[in-house]
Design a protein around this motif. Structure first.
Motif, PDB file in Angstrom:
ATOM      1  N   VAL A  77      21.221  33.193  45.632  1.00 63.59           N
ATOM      2  CA  VAL A  77      20.043  32.597  44.868  1.00 63.59           C
ATOM      3  C   VAL A  77      20.308  31.477  44.194  1.00 63.59           C
ATOM      4  CG1 VAL A  77      18.935  34.852  44.929  1.00 63.59           C
ATOM      5  CG2 VAL A  77      20.212  33.796  42.764  1.00 63.59           C
ATOM      6  N   MET A  78      21.671  31.025  44.402  1.00 63.81           N
ATOM      7  CA  MET A  78      22.040  29.631  43.808  1.00 63.81           C
ATOM      8  C   MET A  78      21.147  28.362  44.237  1.00 63.81           C
ATOM      9  SD  MET A  78      25.739  28.277  43.167  1.00 63.81           S
ATOM     10  CE  MET A  78      26.096  26.415  43.494  1.00 63.81           C
ATOM     11  N   PRO A  79      20.813  27.561  43.423  1.00 64.90           N
ATOM     12  CA  PRO A  79      20.141  26.568  43.852  1.00 64.90           C
ATOM     13  C   PRO A  79      20.904  25.582  44.764  1.00 64.90           C
ATOM     14  CG  PRO A  79      19.900  26.448  41.512  1.00 64.90           C
ATOM     15  CD  PRO A  79      21.002  27.526  42.116  1.00 64.90           C
TER      16      PRO A  79
ATOM     17  N   GLY B 186      22.733  21.893  34.606  1.00 65.29           N
ATOM     18  CA  GLY B 186      22.708  23.386  33.985  1.00 65.29           C
ATOM     19  C   GLY B 186      23.111  24.537  34.543  1.00 65.29           C
ATOM     20  N   CYS B 187      24.441  24.390  35.253  1.00 67.45           N
ATOM     21  CA  CYS B 187      24.960  25.351  35.774  1.00 67.45           C
ATOM     22  C   CYS B 187      25.682  26.643  34.912  1.00 67.45           C
ATOM     23  CB  CYS B 187      26.424  24.892  36.453  1.00 67.45           C
ATOM     24  SG  CYS B 187      26.577  23.467  37.374  1.00 67.45           S
ATOM     25  N   SER B 188      25.569  26.134  33.583  1.00 67.93           N
ATOM     26  CA  SER B 188      25.986  27.306  32.779  1.00 67.93           C
ATOM     27  C   SER B 188      24.934  28.356  32.396  1.00 67.93           C
ATOM     28  CB  SER B 188      26.474  26.832  31.366  1.00 67.93           C
ATOM     29  OG  SER B 188      25.528  26.208  30.613  1.00 67.93           O
ATOM     30  N   TYR B 189      23.530  28.133  32.848  1.00 65.08           N
ATOM     31  CA  TYR B 189      22.473  29.076  32.519  1.00 65.08           C
ATOM     32  C   TYR B 189      22.852  30.340  33.857  1.00 65.08           C
ATOM     33  CZ  TYR B 189      20.844  25.776  29.685  1.00 65.08           C
ATOM     34  OH  TYR B 189      20.802  24.922  28.622  1.00 65.08           O
ATOM     35  N   CYS B 190      23.544  30.146  34.755  1.00 63.42           N
ATOM     36  CA  CYS B 190      23.853  31.211  35.651  1.00 63.42           C
ATOM     37  C   CYS B 190      25.348  31.629  35.811  1.00 63.42           C
ATOM     38  CB  CYS B 190      23.313  30.639  37.054  1.00 63.42           C
ATOM     39  SG  CYS B 190      21.768  30.609  37.212  1.00 63.42           S
ATOM     40  N   HIS B 191      26.253  30.711  35.258  1.00 60.80           N
ATOM     41  CA  HIS B 191      27.606  31.128  35.417  1.00 60.80           C
ATOM     42  C   HIS B 191      28.335  31.251  33.869  1.00 60.80           C
ATOM     43  CE1 HIS B 191      27.911  30.800  39.772  1.00 60.80           C
ATOM     44  NE2 HIS B 191      27.057  29.823  39.472  1.00 60.80           N
ATOM     45  N   SER B 192      29.060  32.148  33.577  1.00 61.45           N
ATOM     46  CA  SER B 192      29.820  32.104  32.458  1.00 61.45           C
ATOM     47  C   SER B 192      31.260  31.342  32.604  1.00 61.45           C
ATOM     48  CB  SER B 192      29.971  33.697  31.937  1.00 61.45           C
ATOM     49  OG  SER B 192      30.576  34.383  32.861  1.00 61.45           O
TER      50      SER B 192
END
Lengths: 471, 323
Positions: free
Chosen positions: B134-136, B62-68
């Motif tokens: 704040v990236m996981p 789910g990287c795209s919930y933080c990165h466009s």
């Protein structure tokens, strides 16, 4: 259309006797909706905390990207959808003066949805996602039972309405059944693959993301409100014709605005412009609805103050108008530059789904359930639910709106990206504080639902019911 | 049956159903089909199976919930690359354009940050390289072993993140993910030919004008923070095993800036600096930054953290680039 204005305005008198089987069915729906509300918002709180403490619970199936999908899908499809349907299970037969067509089908639909939401949470936690396409992240094998449940509702409501014992179809039923039909179309288009390669999928994503809200939750809950508001206030709706106008403009204007989630993207410019234009058009159904409800309430503030369901409805109606108008503003290119990609949009989503939809649903539940089970919740506990939920929401909205603006301004000022992350820290913390209050209020709500449980409602009273309906 | 929506349920619900279906075909399905016909941007390459595998990991996490992954034709998007064109997405299903930028845009991350070691450390725990992130962390993309085995790719995790007495080894998942990051490169585009405002990095009037408008020192600090700090750190001290300190560094403080400019333009690897070897490499920025940005960031390095070396001009950069 000629007879519109003299239609069933006053035909909403109460049926004094209830159908015990229906009461039990509705209660079952509400219990599950409450379970998913608590689960879904606890997950939301955890997601929020992770932005402040990123190394909190660093487990694979509890990671931010996976939990965020579980949060949104659970509250959409596990909490709000069955809760709305629960209320419709009462409203549709009641306004049709008919018995619900099939209790069995309604029960099957509930369990199909419960299965989807549970299996969806597990599969997403395991990393199976339908391509991270927002609000349709459940993988396609789960889309089939979900759509089947939806079609069962369509069929059940349609048969009930077709068997109505009054000539006119009450406006609530326009909205409710149409919402289910529209969502059936939406879901099918959203899951069939043929038009969803590369940028084609982006077009469909904008459409799906917007229409999930605009053609399911919005019309459905507006339809419910067209029943509950006049009923709880014991006065006719201000203008029936406005409701009809809202219905058709909803269908035409809302349908065309999905691409406003991709302003300045490589998606065709004319689509973006169309979306912006109709985002303005959207104000017609929004304010037809909001205005109609507000005018119905005016002068009845005393009744509202004494009721424990009406304050929820007032908040819901106000957020309907505000959140939708906010959406229109966000779609303008000039505002989009500032707020797109920021947390402001997350705030907007909560204003709409929580302030508007969830509050109206709660208002309906607190108004209806005691009438069905003859068991009242404690006024005090309902008050705690109301104030915690509202305060929590306002804190969250404040944090996300101000924080999102700060984020956007930082990018426009071309500060280093990491500055926007650092600046968000206090706002994320406040968002969690708001979220904590909201979650706490949901536990109180669960307690209230338990207090309103059907005790002593006979299990089988079919004979009695038939007698009543005939009477 | 009468033509009356109020009484004829068949008519009412059929109108609603077909009305919405037709509108959906016009506004969604039709345009989607049209969008799918877009020809690929010249120079766009399809992902290899390994990179595609990495893309699947990206979706799974789910990287795209933080990165466009879309650069808009707006000045504030300039640090991420040139504006995205429809043809850039031809091989990209599921689409991952995204709606949030809690983290930076990744459309061109393969050009902006190609270094494998950096990515591995960053995925193991982003706070190793960017303390404020704040990236996981994604520790499940790594094996923690007692000792290295042949064929292992060991990640040089520093204290205090390193599990005591163990080695951290990259899994295939994370290597695929890094390969995907490296593959996210925007092909060069003749924006003028497409009639768009040009905003490609090198020598673009838009970028150049934007830079000259900004105070050079601020620009230098910004470019440094966005492009260099993740390795050399905000305080210029570098990170053991990742990147050397630039404080008092002979290249950075040299009177002749040619070498400094060349390293930023072309990158560097395999040199011993201050008695240390660096397994990672310094990426080339020739295609990522404009001459003005390079001059600004070099001057930032030359004048910060106690460094006090002669400044360079945009002409110096242009001269070295031309060589």
């Amino acid at each position: 259309m000629g007879s519109a204005s003299i239609l069933p305005k006053v035909r909403l008198q109460e049926f004094l006797e209830e159908d015990p089987a229906l009461t039990r069915l509705i209660y079952e729906y509400l219990v599950w909706a409450t379970v998913w509300l608590i689960f879904g918002t606890l997950v939301g709180l955890l997601v929020s905390i992770k932005l402040s403490v990123p190394d909190f619970l660093p487990y694979e199936w509890l990671s931010f990207g996976r939990l965020r999908q579980i949060h949104t899908n659970t509250v959409f499809w596990g909490f709000l959808s069955p809760a709305m349907v629960a209320l419709a299970l009462y409203v549709v037969p009641r306004t049709s003066r008919a018995r619900l067509h099939s209790f069995t089908l309604a029960r099957i639909a509930l369990w199909l949805w419960n299965f989807v939401v549970a299996a969806g949470a597990v599969t997403l936690a395991l990393g199976y996602s339908n391509g991270n396409q927002e609000f349709r992240e459940y993988i396609w094998p789960l889309a089939i039972p979900f759509a089947s449940g939806l079609l069962l509702h369509v069929y059940n409501f349609y048969q009930t309405i077709a068997a109505r014992r009054i000539r006119e179809i009450y406006i609530s039923n326009w909205y409710i059944l149409a919402a289910a039909l529209w969502t059936a179309v939406l879901y099918t288009i959203g899951y069939l693959p043929w038009w969803q390669y590369n940028l084609g999928q982006t077009v469909i994503q904008g459409y799906f993301m917007h229409m999930g809200v605009g053609m399911w939750f919005t019309p459905f809950v507006v339809g419910l409100t067209y029943y509950f508001l006049p009923k709880f206030l014991n006065r006719p709706i201000y203008s029936y014709a406005l409701g009809v106008l809202g219905f058709w403009t909803q269908m035409i204007f809302y349908s065309l605005i999905g691409t406003h989630h991709y302003i300045y993207s490589p998606v065709a410019w004319w689509l973006q412009t169309t979306a912006i234009v109709f985002s303005v058009g959207m104000l017609v159904p929004v304010w037809a609805g909001t205005g109609n409800f507000l005018l119905t309430m005016s002068g009845k503030w005393d009744t509202i103050r004494r009721s424990y369901s009406l304050p929820f409805i007032v908040v819901g109606v106000i957020f309907y108008g505000l959140a939708s108008t906010q959406g229109t503003i966000e779609s303008f290119r000039s505002a989009n530059v500032l707020w797109h990609f920021t947390n402001f949009t997350v705030g907007h989503a909560h204003a709409a789904m929580y302030g508007f939809v969830a509050f109206l649903v709660w208002g309906g539940i607190y108004g209806l359930l005691p009438r069905l089970t003859h068991r009242e919740p404690s006024i005090w506990a309902v008050g705690v639910h109301f104030w915690f939920a509202l305060l929590g929401l306002l804190i969250m909205l404040f944090a996300l709106s101000v924080g999102g603006t700060v984020q956007g301004l930082s990018w426009i000022a071309k500060q280093p990206f990491i500055d926007s992350v650092v600046k968000m820290a206090p706002y994320w913390l406040w968002r969690s504080v708001g979220g904590l209050l909201m979650v706490a209020s949901h536990f109180v709500f669960a307690y209230n639902v338990w207090r309103m449980r059907p005790v002593g409602v006979p299990r089988d009273a079919a004979a009695r019911v038939t007698a009543e309906v005939a009477a | 049956m009468k033509f009356d929506f109020h009484r004829n349920h068949f008519l009412l619900y059929n109108t609603a159903f077909w009305g919405f279906l037709v509108l959906s075909l016009i506004i969604a399905v039709g345009p989607a089909f049209r969008a799918m016909q877009t020809p690929p941007t010249p120079g766009l390459v399809e992902l290899t199976p390994e990179e595609q595998r990495g893309r699947d990991v990206y979706v799974r996490e789910g990287c795209s919930y933080c990165h466009s992954q879309q650069v808009r034709p707006l000045e504030m998007d300039l640090p991420y690359g040139r504006p995205s064109a429809a043809g850039d997405f031809v091989y990209a299903t599921p689409q991952l354009l995204g709606t949030q930028r809690t983290g930076p845009d990744l459309a061109n991350i393969g050009n902006r940050q190609p270094d494998e070691t950096w990515h591995l450390l960053h995925f193991y725990n982003p706070r190793i390289v960017v303390p404020e992130s704040v990236m996981p962390a994604f520790p499940w993309l790594f094996h923690v072993k007692d000792r290295e085995e042949p064929g292992d790719i060991v990640v040089p995790v520093p204290e205090p993140y390193k599990p005591a007495g163990k080695v951290v080894v990259a899994t295939r998942d994370v290597l695929s993910l890094v390969a995907y990051m490296q593959a996210l490169r925007q092909p060069k585009l003749d924006l003028k030919a497409l009639g768009m405002a040009e905003a490609t990095p090198s020598g673009s009037p838009a970028a150049e004008a934007a830079s000259s408008a900004t105070d050079e020192a601020a620009l230098g600090a910004q470019v440094y923070a966005n492009n260099c700090a993740r390795c050399h750190q905000a305080n210029g001290q570098g990170l053991a095993g990742i990147a050397p300190s630039l404080v008092g560094d002979p290249v950075v403080t040299a009177a002749d800036p040619t070498e400094h400019i060349r390293i930023v333009l072309e990158g560097l690897s395999g040199r011993r600096i201050g008695g240390q070897e660096y397994p990672g490499r310094m990426p080339a920025f020739a295609d990522v930054l404009t001459d003005a940005e390079i001059a600004a960031v070099i001057n930032h390095e030359r004048s910060s953290w106690g460094n006090n070396a002669p400044k360079v001009t945009v002409e110096d950069v242009r001269r070295v680039r031309g060589q």
